[in-house]
Design a protein around this motif. Structure first.
Motif, PDB file in Angstrom:
ATOM      1  N   GLY A  10     -71.732  57.575 -46.696  1.00  0.00           N
ATOM      2  CA  GLY A  10     -70.709  57.087 -47.618  1.00  0.00           C
ATOM      3  C   GLY A  10     -69.733  58.179 -47.999  1.00  0.00           C
ATOM      4  N   ARG A  11     -69.356  58.189 -49.259  1.00  0.00           N
ATOM      5  CA  ARG A  11     -68.420  59.190 -49.784  1.00  0.00           C
ATOM      6  C   ARG A  11     -69.246  60.325 -50.382  1.00  0.00           C
ATOM      7  NH1 ARG A  11     -66.313  54.080 -52.068  1.00  0.00           N
ATOM      8  NH2 ARG A  11     -67.865  54.708 -53.559  1.00  0.00           N
ATOM      9  N   VAL A  12     -69.052  61.523 -49.844  1.00  0.00           N
ATOM     10  CA  VAL A  12     -69.885  62.670 -50.203  1.00  0.00           C
ATOM     11  C   VAL A  12     -69.030  63.778 -50.813  1.00  0.00           C
ATOM     12  CG1 VAL A  12     -71.440  64.454 -49.308  1.00  0.00           C
ATOM     13  CG2 VAL A  12     -71.535  62.125 -48.374  1.00  0.00           C
ATOM     14  N   LEU A  13     -69.515  64.299 -51.939  1.00  0.00           N
ATOM     15  CA  LEU A  13     -68.895  65.463 -52.567  1.00  0.00           C
ATOM     16  C   LEU A  13     -69.729  66.678 -52.200  1.00  0.00           C
ATOM     17  CD1 LEU A  13     -66.760  66.688 -54.479  1.00  0.00           C
ATOM     18  CD2 LEU A  13     -68.377  66.275 -56.362  1.00  0.00           C
ATOM     19  N   LEU A  14     -69.141  67.607 -51.467  1.00  0.00           N
ATOM     20  CA  LEU A  14     -69.788  68.849 -51.063  1.00  0.00           C
ATOM     21  C   LEU A  14     -69.529  69.895 -52.144  1.00  0.00           C
ATOM     22  CD1 LEU A  14     -71.169  70.665 -48.909  1.00  0.00           C
ATOM     23  CD2 LEU A  14     -68.871  71.041 -47.956  1.00  0.00           C
ATOM     24  N   VAL A  15     -70.596  70.518 -52.659  1.00  0.00           N
ATOM     25  CA  VAL A  15     -70.460  71.457 -53.778  1.00  0.00           C
ATOM     26  C   VAL A  15     -71.050  72.819 -53.421  1.00  0.00           C
ATOM     27  CG1 VAL A  15     -71.088  71.913 -56.186  1.00  0.00           C
ATOM     28  CG2 VAL A  15     -70.578  69.573 -55.450  1.00  0.00           C
ATOM     29  N   ASP A  16     -70.293  73.851 -53.723  1.00  0.00           N
ATOM     30  CA  ASP A  16     -70.760  75.229 -53.604  1.00  0.00           C
ATOM     31  C   ASP A  16     -70.210  75.996 -54.799  1.00  0.00           C
ATOM     32  OD1 ASP A  16     -72.115  77.401 -52.570  1.00  0.00           O
ATOM     33  OD2 ASP A  16     -70.917  77.572 -50.745  1.00  0.00           O
ATOM     34  N   ASP A  17     -70.593  77.261 -54.926  1.00  0.00           N
ATOM     35  CA  ASP A  17     -70.069  78.017 -56.050  1.00  0.00           C
ATOM     36  C   ASP A  17     -68.683  78.574 -55.758  1.00  0.00           C
ATOM     37  OD1 ASP A  17     -71.113  79.820 -54.201  1.00  0.00           O
ATOM     38  OD2 ASP A  17     -72.031  81.125 -55.704  1.00  0.00           O
ATOM     39  N   LEU A  18     -68.444  79.035 -54.512  1.00  0.00           N
ATOM     40  CA  LEU A  18     -67.145  79.616 -54.224  1.00  0.00           C
ATOM     41  C   LEU A  18     -66.768  79.504 -52.760  1.00  0.00           C
ATOM     42  CD1 LEU A  18     -67.087  83.389 -53.715  1.00  0.00           C
ATOM     43  CD2 LEU A  18     -69.234  82.348 -54.358  1.00  0.00           C
ATOM     44  N   GLY A  51     -68.459  65.387 -38.470  1.00  0.00           N
ATOM     45  CA  GLY A  51     -68.956  64.871 -37.208  1.00  0.00           C
ATOM     46  C   GLY A  51     -70.062  63.837 -37.377  1.00  0.00           C
ATOM     47  N   MET A  52     -70.446  63.564 -38.617  1.00  0.00           N
ATOM     48  CA  MET A  52     -71.503  62.583 -38.890  1.00  0.00           C
ATOM     49  C   MET A  52     -70.845  61.240 -39.196  1.00  0.00           C
ATOM     50  SD  MET A  52     -73.910  65.046 -41.274  1.00  0.00           S
ATOM     51  CE  MET A  52     -75.180  63.837 -41.554  1.00  0.00           C
ATOM     52  N   PRO A  53     -70.999  60.247 -38.327  1.00  0.00           N
ATOM     53  CA  PRO A  53     -70.291  58.973 -38.495  1.00  0.00           C
ATOM     54  C   PRO A  53     -70.678  58.211 -39.770  1.00  0.00           C
ATOM     55  CG  PRO A  53     -71.867  58.843 -36.686  1.00  0.00           C
ATOM     56  CD  PRO A  53     -71.831  60.265 -37.126  1.00  0.00           C
ATOM     57  N   GLN A  54     -71.844  58.468 -40.336  1.00  0.00           N
ATOM     58  CA  GLN A  54     -72.259  57.756 -41.538  1.00  0.00           C
ATOM     59  C   GLN A  54     -71.543  58.254 -42.801  1.00  0.00           C
ATOM     60  OE1 GLN A  54     -74.099  59.742 -39.598  1.00  0.00           O
ATOM     61  NE2 GLN A  54     -75.758  60.742 -40.709  1.00  0.00           N
ATOM     62  N   ILE A  55     -70.844  59.394 -42.702  1.00  0.00           N
ATOM     63  CA  ILE A  55     -70.073  59.897 -43.840  1.00  0.00           C
ATOM     64  C   ILE A  55     -68.658  59.335 -43.731  1.00  0.00           C
ATOM     65  CG2 ILE A  55     -69.117  61.938 -44.979  1.00  0.00           C
ATOM     66  CD1 ILE A  55     -71.624  63.445 -44.153  1.00  0.00           C
ATOM     67  N   ALA A  56     -68.319  58.457 -44.679  1.00  0.00           N
ATOM     68  CA  ALA A  56     -67.022  57.784 -44.661  1.00  0.00           C
ATOM     69  C   ALA A  56     -65.901  58.687 -45.169  1.00  0.00           C
ATOM     70  CB  ALA A  56     -67.085  56.522 -45.519  1.00  0.00           C
ATOM     71  N   GLU A  57     -66.201  59.497 -46.176  1.00  0.00           N
ATOM     72  CA  GLU A  57     -65.198  60.391 -46.755  1.00  0.00           C
ATOM     73  C   GLU A  57     -65.914  61.602 -47.321  1.00  0.00           C
ATOM     74  OE1 GLU A  57     -61.434  60.379 -49.889  1.00  0.00           O
ATOM     75  OE2 GLU A  57     -62.680  58.589 -49.702  1.00  0.00           O
ATOM     76  N   GLN A 109     -64.052  58.266 -56.429  1.00  0.00           N
ATOM     77  CA  GLN A 109     -65.419  57.776 -56.595  1.00  0.00           C
ATOM     78  C   GLN A 109     -66.232  58.206 -55.383  1.00  0.00           C
ATOM     79  OE1 GLN A 109     -66.413  55.962 -59.432  1.00  0.00           O
ATOM     80  NE2 GLN A 109     -64.396  56.627 -60.103  1.00  0.00           N
ATOM     81  N   PHE A 110     -67.375  58.820 -55.615  1.00  0.00           N
ATOM     82  CA  PHE A 110     -68.232  59.258 -54.519  1.00  0.00           C
ATOM     83  C   PHE A 110     -69.635  58.712 -54.730  1.00  0.00           C
ATOM     84  CE2 PHE A 110     -67.948  62.493 -57.748  1.00  0.00           C
ATOM     85  CZ  PHE A 110     -69.270  62.847 -57.993  1.00  0.00           C
ATOM     86  N   ASP A 111     -70.409  58.723 -53.644  1.00  0.00           N
ATOM     87  CA  ASP A 111     -71.752  58.142 -53.658  1.00  0.00           C
ATOM     88  C   ASP A 111     -72.859  59.170 -53.806  1.00  0.00           C
ATOM     89  OD1 ASP A 111     -70.662  55.515 -52.996  1.00  0.00           O
ATOM     90  OD2 ASP A 111     -70.285  56.374 -51.017  1.00  0.00           O
ATOM     91  N   GLN A 112     -72.649  60.337 -53.237  1.00  0.00           N
ATOM     92  CA  GLN A 112     -73.675  61.371 -53.221  1.00  0.00           C
ATOM     93  C   GLN A 112     -73.041  62.745 -53.359  1.00  0.00           C
ATOM     94  OE1 GLN A 112     -75.231  60.452 -49.301  1.00  0.00           O
ATOM     95  NE2 GLN A 112     -77.079  59.564 -50.191  1.00  0.00           N
ATOM     96  N   ILE A 113     -73.868  63.688 -53.782  1.00  0.00           N
ATOM     97  CA  ILE A 113     -73.453  65.085 -53.846  1.00  0.00           C
ATOM     98  C   ILE A 113     -74.337  65.867 -52.887  1.00  0.00           C
ATOM     99  CG2 ILE A 113     -73.365  67.159 -55.292  1.00  0.00           C
ATOM    100  CD1 ILE A 113     -72.837  65.288 -57.685  1.00  0.00           C
ATOM    101  N   LEU A 114     -73.723  66.720 -52.095  1.00  0.00           N
ATOM    102  CA  LEU A 114     -74.452  67.646 -51.230  1.00  0.00           C
ATOM    103  C   LEU A 114     -74.119  69.052 -51.698  1.00  0.00           C
ATOM    104  CD1 LEU A 114     -76.119  68.472 -48.743  1.00  0.00           C
ATOM    105  CD2 LEU A 114     -74.003  68.337 -47.406  1.00  0.00           C
ATOM    106  N   CYS A 115     -75.128  69.778 -52.144  1.00  0.00           N
ATOM    107  CA  CYS A 115     -74.878  71.159 -52.560  1.00  0.00           C
ATOM    108  C   CYS A 115     -75.400  72.111 -51.493  1.00  0.00           C
ATOM    109  CB  CYS A 115     -75.495  71.454 -53.917  1.00  0.00           C
ATOM    110  SG  CYS A 115     -77.287  71.560 -53.946  1.00  0.00           S
ATOM    111  N   LEU A 116     -74.729  73.245 -51.391  1.00  0.00           N
ATOM    112  CA  LEU A 116     -75.155  74.281 -50.462  1.00  0.00           C
ATOM    113  C   LEU A 116     -76.040  75.275 -51.206  1.00  0.00           C
ATOM    114  CD1 LEU A 116     -71.870  74.942 -48.456  1.00  0.00           C
ATOM    115  CD2 LEU A 116     -73.746  73.359 -47.977  1.00  0.00           C
ATOM    116  N   ALA A 117     -77.245  75.458 -50.677  1.00  0.00           N
ATOM    117  CA  ALA A 117     -78.178  76.393 -51.294  1.00  0.00           C
ATOM    118  C   ALA A 117     -77.899  77.782 -50.730  1.00  0.00           C
ATOM    119  CB  ALA A 117     -79.610  75.977 -50.984  1.00  0.00           C
ATOM    120  N   ARG A 118     -77.846  78.751 -51.596  1.00  0.00           N
ATOM    121  CA  ARG A 118     -78.292  78.743 -52.967  1.00  0.00           C
ATOM    122  C   ARG A 118     -77.155  78.632 -53.967  1.00  0.00           C
ATOM    123  NH1 ARG A 118     -82.450  83.762 -53.181  1.00  0.00           N
ATOM    124  NH2 ARG A 118     -80.483  84.822 -52.965  1.00  0.00           N
ATOM    125  N   GLY A 119     -75.982  79.136 -53.661  1.00  0.00           N
ATOM    126  CA  GLY A 119     -74.900  79.195 -54.639  1.00  0.00           C
ATOM    127  C   GLY A 119     -74.469  77.871 -55.233  1.00  0.00           C
ATOM    128  N   GLY A 120     -74.559  76.801 -54.465  1.00  0.00           N
ATOM    129  CA  GLY A 120     -74.105  75.505 -54.952  1.00  0.00           C
ATOM    130  C   GLY A 120     -75.154  74.711 -55.705  1.00  0.00           C
TER     131      GLY A 120
END
Length: 173
Positions: free
Chosen positions: A93-101, A117-123, A33-44
């Motif tokens: 919180g819990r963050v899902l990092l998304v990219d294409d490859l 290195g960001m203390p507010q990101i739990a997982e 279970q995650f709280d947010q999604i972070l995508c990398l621009a542009r591929g993600g």
């Protein structure tokens, strides 16, 4: 479709969307279970957008770039945006990092190190469609591992060189 020599992978729009849906299912079946999604621009951005909609989670965007020379085929210095854009609040919180490859893996590794290195990101977990065998970073979730490390020709690449005049010709406006 992978070429016979294993050097190029051509992906249609239908295949691309199917792979993103399979990635969403893989994350779902993991039970994480995650709280947010972070995508990398542009591929993600495209995979991140779809996952954000499927999971009904806020989507944050971080710009990165490392391909500079030879029409984007030679990797150069990695540039990471100082700020992360999201609709409200902060990345936490819990963050899902998304990219294409995960190509060389340099970008994902650097971003993961910064985010850890960001203390507010739990997982933090990462998800991509493709992982190349030469990648120095292995994402938590991926759909295809590409042993021959081919150049991936994604369906939207036609827009890299198309300008408004080309669209006019294409649509005979």
């Amino acid at each position: 479709m992978l070429t016979d020599d294993g050097k190029h992978l051509y992906v249609s729009w239908d295949e691309y969307h199917l792979l993103i849906e399979r990635l969403a299912l893989k994350v779902h079946h993991s039970g994480w279970q995650f709280d947010q999604i972070l995508c990398l621009a542009r591929g993600g951005m495209r995979p991140g957008d779809v996952l954000s909609r499927v999971f009904d989670k806020p989507l944050a965007i971080m710009s990165t770039s490392s391909y500079r020379a030879e029409s984007g085929t030679i990797q150069g210095r990695l540039d990471m945006a100082k700020y992360i854009t999201l609709p409200k609040g902060e990345l936490a919180g819990r963050v899902l990092l998304v990219d294409d490859l995960a190509d060389s893996g340099e970008t994902l590794k650097a971003v993961v190190e910064r985010l850890r290195g960001m203390p507010q990101i739990a997982e933090l977990r990462s998800a991509v469609i493709w992982t190349k065998s030469v990648s120095i970073y292995k994402p938590d979730y991926y759909i295809e591992e590409l042993v021959t490390s081919p150049w991936i020709h994604q369906p939207f690449e036609e827009y890299d060189t198309m300008r408004p005049e080309g669209l006019e010709r294409k649509h005979a406006i």
